[in-house]
Scaffold this active site. Structure first.
Site, PDB file in Angstrom:
ATOM      1  N   PRO A   1      -2.441  14.974   6.122  1.00  0.00           N
ATOM      2  CA  PRO A   1      -2.081  15.072   7.532  1.00  0.00           C
ATOM      3  C   PRO A   1      -0.636  14.680   7.854  1.00  0.00           C
ATOM      4  O   PRO A   1      -0.097  13.746   7.269  1.00  0.00           O
ATOM      5  CB  PRO A   1      -3.054  14.107   8.221  1.00  0.00           C
ATOM      6  N   ASN A   2      -0.093  15.457   8.779  1.00  0.00           N
ATOM      7  CA  ASN A   2       1.259  15.246   9.326  1.00  0.00           C
ATOM      8  C   ASN A   2       2.387  15.609   8.361  1.00  0.00           C
ATOM      9  O   ASN A   2       3.556  15.595   8.738  1.00  0.00           O
ATOM     10  CB  ASN A   2       1.449  13.810   9.838  1.00  0.00           C
TER      11      ASN A   2
ATOM     12  N   HIS B   1       3.703   9.597  -3.011  1.00  0.00           N
ATOM     13  CA  HIS B   1       4.142   9.188  -1.673  1.00  0.00           C
ATOM     14  C   HIS B   1       5.651   9.314  -1.590  1.00  0.00           C
ATOM     15  O   HIS B   1       6.360   8.837  -2.490  1.00  0.00           O
ATOM     16  CB  HIS B   1       3.716   7.746  -1.359  1.00  0.00           C
TER      17      HIS B   1
ATOM     18  N   GLU C   1      -1.111  10.838  -7.641  1.00  0.00           N
ATOM     19  CA  GLU C   1      -0.881  10.554  -6.208  1.00  0.00           C
ATOM     20  C   GLU C   1       0.608  10.368  -5.949  1.00  0.00           C
ATOM     21  O   GLU C   1       1.283   9.618  -6.668  1.00  0.00           O
ATOM     22  CB  GLU C   1      -1.646   9.288  -5.810  1.00  0.00           C
TER      23      GLU C   1
ATOM     24  N   ALA D   1      -1.940   9.671   5.403  1.00  0.00           N
ATOM     25  CA  ALA D   1      -2.650   8.522   5.998  1.00  0.00           C
ATOM     26  C   ALA D   1      -4.034   8.319   5.386  1.00  0.00           C
ATOM     27  O   ALA D   1      -4.551   7.192   5.363  1.00  0.00           O
ATOM     28  CB  ALA D   1      -2.757   8.714   7.507  1.00  0.00           C
TER      29      ALA D   1
ATOM     30  N   ASN E   1      -0.677  14.229  -2.156  1.00  0.00           N
ATOM     31  CA  ASN E   1      -0.186  13.219  -1.226  1.00  0.00           C
ATOM     32  C   ASN E   1      -1.213  13.180  -0.095  1.00  0.00           C
ATOM     33  O   ASN E   1      -1.181  14.019   0.809  1.00  0.00           O
ATOM     34  CB  ASN E   1       1.206  13.581  -0.695  1.00  0.00           C
TER      35      ASN E   1
ATOM     36  N   TYR F   1      10.872   9.669   5.722  1.00  0.00           N
ATOM     37  CA  TYR F   1      10.303  10.724   4.867  1.00  0.00           C
ATOM     38  C   TYR F   1      11.320  11.775   4.410  1.00  0.00           C
ATOM     39  O   TYR F   1      10.969  12.672   3.653  1.00  0.00           O
ATOM     40  CB  TYR F   1       9.133  11.408   5.594  1.00  0.00           C
TER      41      TYR F   1
ATOM     42  N   ARG G   1       6.221  -1.212   2.826  1.00  0.00           N
ATOM     43  CA  ARG G   1       6.033  -0.932   4.255  1.00  0.00           C
ATOM     44  C   ARG G   1       4.964  -1.868   4.847  1.00  0.00           C
ATOM     45  O   ARG G   1       4.732  -2.953   4.334  1.00  0.00           O
ATOM     46  CB  ARG G   1       5.699   0.558   4.426  1.00  0.00           C
TER      47      ARG G   1
ATOM     48  N   ARG H   1       9.646  14.782  11.166  1.00  0.00           N
ATOM     49  CA  ARG H   1       8.837  13.568  11.307  1.00  0.00           C
ATOM     50  C   ARG H   1       9.553  12.371  10.660  1.00  0.00           C
ATOM     51  O   ARG H   1       9.714  12.336   9.432  1.00  0.00           O
ATOM     52  CB  ARG H   1       7.501  13.785  10.587  1.00  0.00           C
TER      53      ARG H   1
HETATM   54  C1  DQA Z   1       2.914   8.875   2.953  1.00  0.00           C
HETATM   55  C2  DQA Z   1       2.699   7.397   3.269  1.00  0.00           C
HETATM   56  C3  DQA Z   1       1.507   7.206   4.186  1.00  0.00           C
HETATM   57  O1  DQA Z   1       1.326   5.819   4.482  1.00  0.00           O
HETATM   58  C4  DQA Z   1       1.716   7.935   5.504  1.00  0.00           C
HETATM   59  O2  DQA Z   1       0.594   7.830   6.319  1.00  0.00           O
HETATM   60  C5  DQA Z   1       2.106   9.359   5.296  1.00  0.00           C
HETATM   61  C6  DQA Z   1       3.024   9.704   4.224  1.00  0.00           C
HETATM   62  C7  DQA Z   1       4.192   9.111   2.132  1.00  0.00           C
HETATM   63  O3  DQA Z   1       4.326  10.206   1.582  1.00  0.00           O
HETATM   64  O4  DQA Z   1       5.073   8.243   2.080  1.00  0.00           O
HETATM   65  O5  DQA Z   1       1.727  10.222   6.075  1.00  0.00           O
HETATM   66  O6  DQA Z   1       1.821   9.344   2.183  1.00  0.00           O
END
Ligand code: DQA
Length: 145
Positions: A9-10, A100, A98, A77, A74, A22, A107, A17
């Site tokens: 998501p997002n 990020h 995984e 959230a 990835n 990011y 963080r 964003r």
């Molecule tokens: C994320 C880190 C997550 O905590 C966050 O909710 C994201 C992006 C990252 O790529 O740094 O949406 O996965």
């Protein structure tokens, strides 16, 4: 060798964003870079999937069995909340890495815990979009051995 790259998501909003966290690259430009990097490995193909919905991500992971050799994910959230995605990765028994973009360990406290990482062979966090390329490299080497 076929690899599925899943973004949660997002991440469809990358580019606009919180670019200070990011980066300024869009998801489609990151996917293009991954495709270009893939070309340096003989016989490796990648496909992409992004969803804002937990169940859709679970469905996609389930359908990966028999179609793909490994997964780059990835979970965004859902990293910090989704037992369902963690279980799906385990259920299909495909090696997953995984990713990020940000360093989740530096963080907020709630981001430091990954529910999904224990289902993966490893996690790469904090290297921005290059994390996807590093993850792909590591997954390919893992599958070759
Ligand atoms: C994320 C880190 C997550 O905590 C966050 O909710 C994201 C992006 C990252 O790529 O740094 O949406 O996965």
């Amino acid at each position: 060798m076929k690899i599925l790259v899943i973004n949660g998501p997002n991440l469809n909003l990358l580019g606009t964003r919180e670019p200070e966290i990011y980066g300024s690259a869009t998801l489609s430009s990151i996917e293009k870079e991954i495709l270009e990097y893939t070309e340096s490995f003989k016989g490796v193909e990648v496909e992409f999937f992004q969803s804002n919905h937990e169940g859709e991500i679970v469905d996609k992971i389930q359908s990966a069995k028999g179609l793909y050799d490994g997964i780059i994910i990835n979970p965004a959230a859902y990293t910090h909340t989704s037992v369902a995605i963690a279980d799906a990765i385990k259920a299909v028994n495909l090696p997953a890495v995984e990713i990020h973009l940000s360093n989740i360990n530096s963080r907020e406290d709630f981001r430091k815990k990954s529910i999904t990482a224990p289902s993966c062979i490893g996690q790469i966090s904090g290297f921005g979009k290059n994390g996807y390329l590093a993850g792909l490299f590591c997954l390919i080497k893992h599958l070759e051995n």
